[in-house]
Scaffold this motif. Sequence first.
Motif, PDB file in Angstrom:
ATOM      1  N   ALA A 131     -17.737   2.658 -14.055  1.00 14.10           N
ATOM      2  CA  ALA A 131     -18.390   3.254 -12.929  1.00 14.10           C
ATOM      3  C   ALA A 131     -18.940   2.181 -11.966  1.00 14.10           C
ATOM      4  CB  ALA A 131     -19.961   3.812 -13.499  1.00 14.10           C
ATOM      5  N   GLN A 132     -18.852   0.789 -12.366  1.00 12.25           N
ATOM      6  CA  GLN A 132     -19.126  -0.130 -11.508  1.00 12.25           C
ATOM      7  C   GLN A 132     -17.922  -0.787 -10.540  1.00 12.25           C
ATOM      8  OE1 GLN A 132     -21.103  -3.228 -13.919  1.00 12.25           O
ATOM      9  NE2 GLN A 132     -22.667  -2.008 -14.248  1.00 12.25           N
ATOM     10  N   CYS A 133     -16.674  -0.520 -11.125  1.00 11.68           N
ATOM     11  CA  CYS A 133     -15.530  -0.656 -10.315  1.00 11.68           C
ATOM     12  C   CYS A 133     -15.352  -0.049  -9.214  1.00 11.68           C
ATOM     13  CB  CYS A 133     -14.287  -0.263 -11.360  1.00 11.68           C
ATOM     14  SG  CYS A 133     -14.403  -1.166 -12.784  1.00 11.68           S
ATOM     15  N   ILE A 134     -14.518  -0.826  -8.430  1.00 14.04           N
ATOM     16  CA  ILE A 134     -14.302  -0.015  -6.857  1.00 14.04           C
ATOM     17  C   ILE A 134     -12.785   0.179  -6.833  1.00 14.04           C
ATOM     18  CG2 ILE A 134     -16.114  -1.434  -5.612  1.00 14.04           C
ATOM     19  CD1 ILE A 134     -14.066  -3.154  -4.550  1.00 14.04           C
ATOM     20  N   PRO A 135     -12.344   1.411  -6.249  1.00 15.21           N
ATOM     21  CA  PRO A 135     -11.052   1.466  -6.169  1.00 15.21           C
ATOM     22  C   PRO A 135     -10.182   0.654  -5.462  1.00 15.21           C
ATOM     23  CG  PRO A 135     -12.361   3.236  -5.186  1.00 15.21           C
ATOM     24  CD  PRO A 135     -13.242   2.084  -5.478  1.00 15.21           C
ATOM     25  N   LEU A 136      -8.817   0.233  -5.848  1.00 13.52           N
ATOM     26  CA  LEU A 136      -8.181  -0.657  -5.371  1.00 13.52           C
ATOM     27  C   LEU A 136      -7.966  -0.690  -3.732  1.00 13.52           C
ATOM     28  CD1 LEU A 136      -6.070  -2.776  -5.933  1.00 13.52           C
ATOM     29  CD2 LEU A 136      -4.127  -1.118  -5.942  1.00 13.52           C
ATOM     30  N   GLU A 137      -8.015   0.592  -2.898  1.00 11.22           N
ATOM     31  CA  GLU A 137      -8.139   0.591  -1.466  1.00 11.22           C
ATOM     32  C   GLU A 137      -9.079  -0.065  -1.035  1.00 11.22           C
ATOM     33  OE1 GLU A 137      -7.659   3.411  -3.639  1.00 11.22           O
ATOM     34  OE2 GLU A 137      -5.489   3.606  -3.438  1.00 11.22           O
ATOM     35  N   GLU A 138     -10.445   0.162  -1.674  1.00 11.09           N
ATOM     36  CA  GLU A 138     -11.599  -0.473  -1.145  1.00 11.09           C
ATOM     37  C   GLU A 138     -11.521  -2.003  -1.199  1.00 11.09           C
ATOM     38  OE1 GLU A 138     -15.217  -0.868   0.297  1.00 11.09           O
ATOM     39  OE2 GLU A 138     -13.967   0.588   0.623  1.00 11.09           O
ATOM     40  N   SER A 139     -11.080  -2.556  -2.335  1.00 13.29           N
ATOM     41  CA  SER A 139     -10.795  -3.863  -2.674  1.00 13.29           C
ATOM     42  C   SER A 139      -9.912  -4.365  -1.479  1.00 13.29           C
ATOM     43  CB  SER A 139     -10.462  -4.000  -3.993  1.00 13.29           C
ATOM     44  OG  SER A 139     -10.113  -5.551  -4.538  1.00 13.29           O
ATOM     45  N   ARG A 140      -8.934  -3.861  -1.348  1.00 12.21           N
ATOM     46  CA  ARG A 140      -7.968  -4.243  -0.279  1.00 12.21           C
ATOM     47  C   ARG A 140      -8.544  -4.239   1.293  1.00 12.21           C
ATOM     48  NH1 ARG A 140      -2.582  -1.068  -2.069  1.00 12.21           N
ATOM     49  NH2 ARG A 140      -2.067  -2.437  -3.679  1.00 12.21           N
ATOM     50  N   ARG A 141      -9.327  -3.193   1.314  1.00  8.65           N
ATOM     51  CA  ARG A 141      -9.934  -3.088   2.621  1.00  8.65           C
ATOM     52  C   ARG A 141     -10.977  -4.258   2.673  1.00  8.65           C
ATOM     53  NH1 ARG A 141     -14.526  -2.268   4.717  1.00  8.65           N
ATOM     54  NH2 ARG A 141     -15.767  -1.613   3.068  1.00  8.65           N
ATOM     55  N   ARG A 142     -11.854  -4.770   1.853  1.00 13.24           N
ATOM     56  CA  ARG A 142     -12.823  -5.709   1.848  1.00 13.24           C
ATOM     57  C   ARG A 142     -12.057  -7.099   2.015  1.00 13.24           C
ATOM     58  NH1 ARG A 142     -17.074  -4.174  -2.810  1.00 13.24           N
ATOM     59  NH2 ARG A 142     -17.947  -2.450  -2.115  1.00 13.24           N
ATOM     60  N   LEU A 143     -11.072  -7.319   1.238  1.00 14.65           N
ATOM     61  CA  LEU A 143     -10.204  -8.574   1.330  1.00 14.65           C
ATOM     62  C   LEU A 143      -9.616  -8.642   2.758  1.00 14.65           C
ATOM     63  CD1 LEU A 143      -8.921 -11.040  -0.174  1.00 14.65           C
ATOM     64  CD2 LEU A 143      -7.274  -9.658  -0.916  1.00 14.65           C
ATOM     65  N   THR A 144      -9.244  -7.718   3.367  1.00 15.87           N
ATOM     66  CA  THR A 144      -8.573  -7.618   4.631  1.00 15.87           C
ATOM     67  C   THR A 144      -9.570  -8.088   5.783  1.00 15.87           C
ATOM     68  OG1 THR A 144      -6.860  -5.941   3.824  1.00 15.87           O
ATOM     69  CG2 THR A 144      -7.163  -6.475   6.339  1.00 15.87           C
ATOM     70  N   GLU A 145     -10.929  -7.222   5.469  1.00 21.73           N
ATOM     71  CA  GLU A 145     -11.776  -7.750   6.290  1.00 21.73           C
ATOM     72  C   GLU A 145     -12.295  -9.046   6.408  1.00 21.73           C
ATOM     73  OE1 GLU A 145     -16.163  -6.306   5.984  1.00 21.73           O
ATOM     74  OE2 GLU A 145     -14.910  -4.557   6.695  1.00 21.73           O
ATOM     75  N   LYS A 146     -12.212  -9.720   5.237  1.00 25.50           N
ATOM     76  CA  LYS A 146     -12.657 -11.105   5.108  1.00 25.50           C
ATOM     77  C   LYS A 146     -11.792 -12.251   5.612  1.00 25.50           C
ATOM     78  CE  LYS A 146     -15.338 -10.764   0.851  1.00 25.50           C
ATOM     79  NZ  LYS A 146     -15.621 -11.313  -0.525  1.00 25.50           N
ATOM     80  N   ILE A 147     -10.536 -11.678   5.609  1.00 27.35           N
ATOM     81  CA  ILE A 147      -9.351 -12.578   6.059  1.00 27.35           C
ATOM     82  C   ILE A 147      -9.354 -12.376   7.619  1.00 27.35           C
ATOM     83  CG2 ILE A 147      -6.962 -12.810   6.379  1.00 27.35           C
ATOM     84  CD1 ILE A 147      -6.783 -11.696   3.534  1.00 27.35           C
ATOM     85  N   TYR A 148      -9.549 -11.270   7.993  1.00 28.63           N
ATOM     86  CA  TYR A 148      -9.766 -11.145   9.474  1.00 28.63           C
ATOM     87  C   TYR A 148     -10.852 -11.873  10.007  1.00 28.63           C
ATOM     88  CZ  TYR A 148     -10.116  -8.872  14.207  1.00 28.63           C
ATOM     89  OH  TYR A 148     -10.335  -8.871  15.352  1.00 28.63           O
ATOM     90  N   LYS A 149     -12.143 -11.799   9.284  1.00 33.15           N
ATOM     91  CA  LYS A 149     -13.203 -12.483   9.988  1.00 33.15           C
ATOM     92  C   LYS A 149     -13.158 -13.965   9.925  1.00 33.15           C
ATOM     93  CE  LYS A 149     -16.677  -8.954   8.932  1.00 33.15           C
ATOM     94  NZ  LYS A 149     -17.729  -8.472   8.251  1.00 33.15           N
ATOM     95  N   PHE A 150     -12.448 -14.454   8.849  1.00 33.17           N
ATOM     96  CA  PHE A 150     -12.084 -15.934   8.844  1.00 33.17           C
ATOM     97  C   PHE A 150     -11.468 -16.473   9.948  1.00 33.17           C
ATOM     98  CE2 PHE A 150      -9.639 -19.608   7.402  1.00 33.17           C
ATOM     99  CZ  PHE A 150     -10.402 -20.517   7.039  1.00 33.17           C
ATOM    100  N   TYR A 151     -10.327 -15.660  10.301  1.00 34.80           N
ATOM    101  CA  TYR A 151      -9.258 -16.098  11.614  1.00 34.80           C
ATOM    102  C   TYR A 151     -10.081 -15.612  12.973  1.00 34.80           C
ATOM    103  CZ  TYR A 151      -6.005 -17.867   8.096  1.00 34.80           C
ATOM    104  OH  TYR A 151      -5.438 -18.455   7.057  1.00 34.80           O
ATOM    105  N   HIS A 152     -11.080 -14.662  12.806  1.00 35.17           N
ATOM    106  CA  HIS A 152     -11.480 -14.342  14.089  1.00 35.17           C
ATOM    107  C   HIS A 152     -12.934 -14.411  14.150  1.00 35.17           C
ATOM    108  CE1 HIS A 152      -7.615 -12.564  13.855  1.00 35.17           C
ATOM    109  NE2 HIS A 152      -7.450 -12.704  15.036  1.00 35.17           N
ATOM    110  N   PRO A 153     -13.608 -15.536  14.145  1.00 34.51           N
ATOM    111  CA  PRO A 153     -15.127 -15.683  13.884  1.00 34.51           C
ATOM    112  C   PRO A 153     -15.845 -15.046  14.676  1.00 34.51           C
ATOM    113  CG  PRO A 153     -13.962 -17.724  14.113  1.00 34.51           C
ATOM    114  CD  PRO A 153     -12.991 -16.846  14.141  1.00 34.51           C
ATOM    115  N   GLU A 154     -15.523 -15.003  16.004  1.00 39.50           N
ATOM    116  CA  GLU A 154     -16.212 -14.310  16.902  1.00 39.50           C
ATOM    117  C   GLU A 154     -16.251 -12.782  16.978  1.00 39.50           C
ATOM    118  OE1 GLU A 154     -11.911 -14.068  17.912  1.00 39.50           O
ATOM    119  OE2 GLU A 154     -13.260 -15.694  17.493  1.00 39.50           O
ATOM    120  N   ALA A 155     -15.600 -12.125  16.225  1.00 37.25           N
ATOM    121  CA  ALA A 155     -15.337 -10.739  16.103  1.00 37.25           C
ATOM    122  C   ALA A 155     -16.888 -10.320  15.009  1.00 37.25           C
ATOM    123  CB  ALA A 155     -14.338 -10.255  15.372  1.00 37.25           C
TER     124      ALA A 155
END
Length: 63
Positions: free
Chosen positions: A39-63
Amino acid sequence: MAKDYPIEEPETPMVNEPVAEYGVAAQTTRRIISDEEIAQCIPLEESRRRLTEKIYKFYHPEA
């Protein structure tokens, strides 16, 4: 006068695969995951979305 050469060739070193240890997989213990842990786990799609978001924010800090 012809020179005599040895007919035998030197032994070529051989590379071998490592020795397989059979039966190791049968000796491992498996952990049973509880419903509460699942019940505490997140779906793979949500994990990918969060990871992609972190990568984007790292390379686009102004966003």
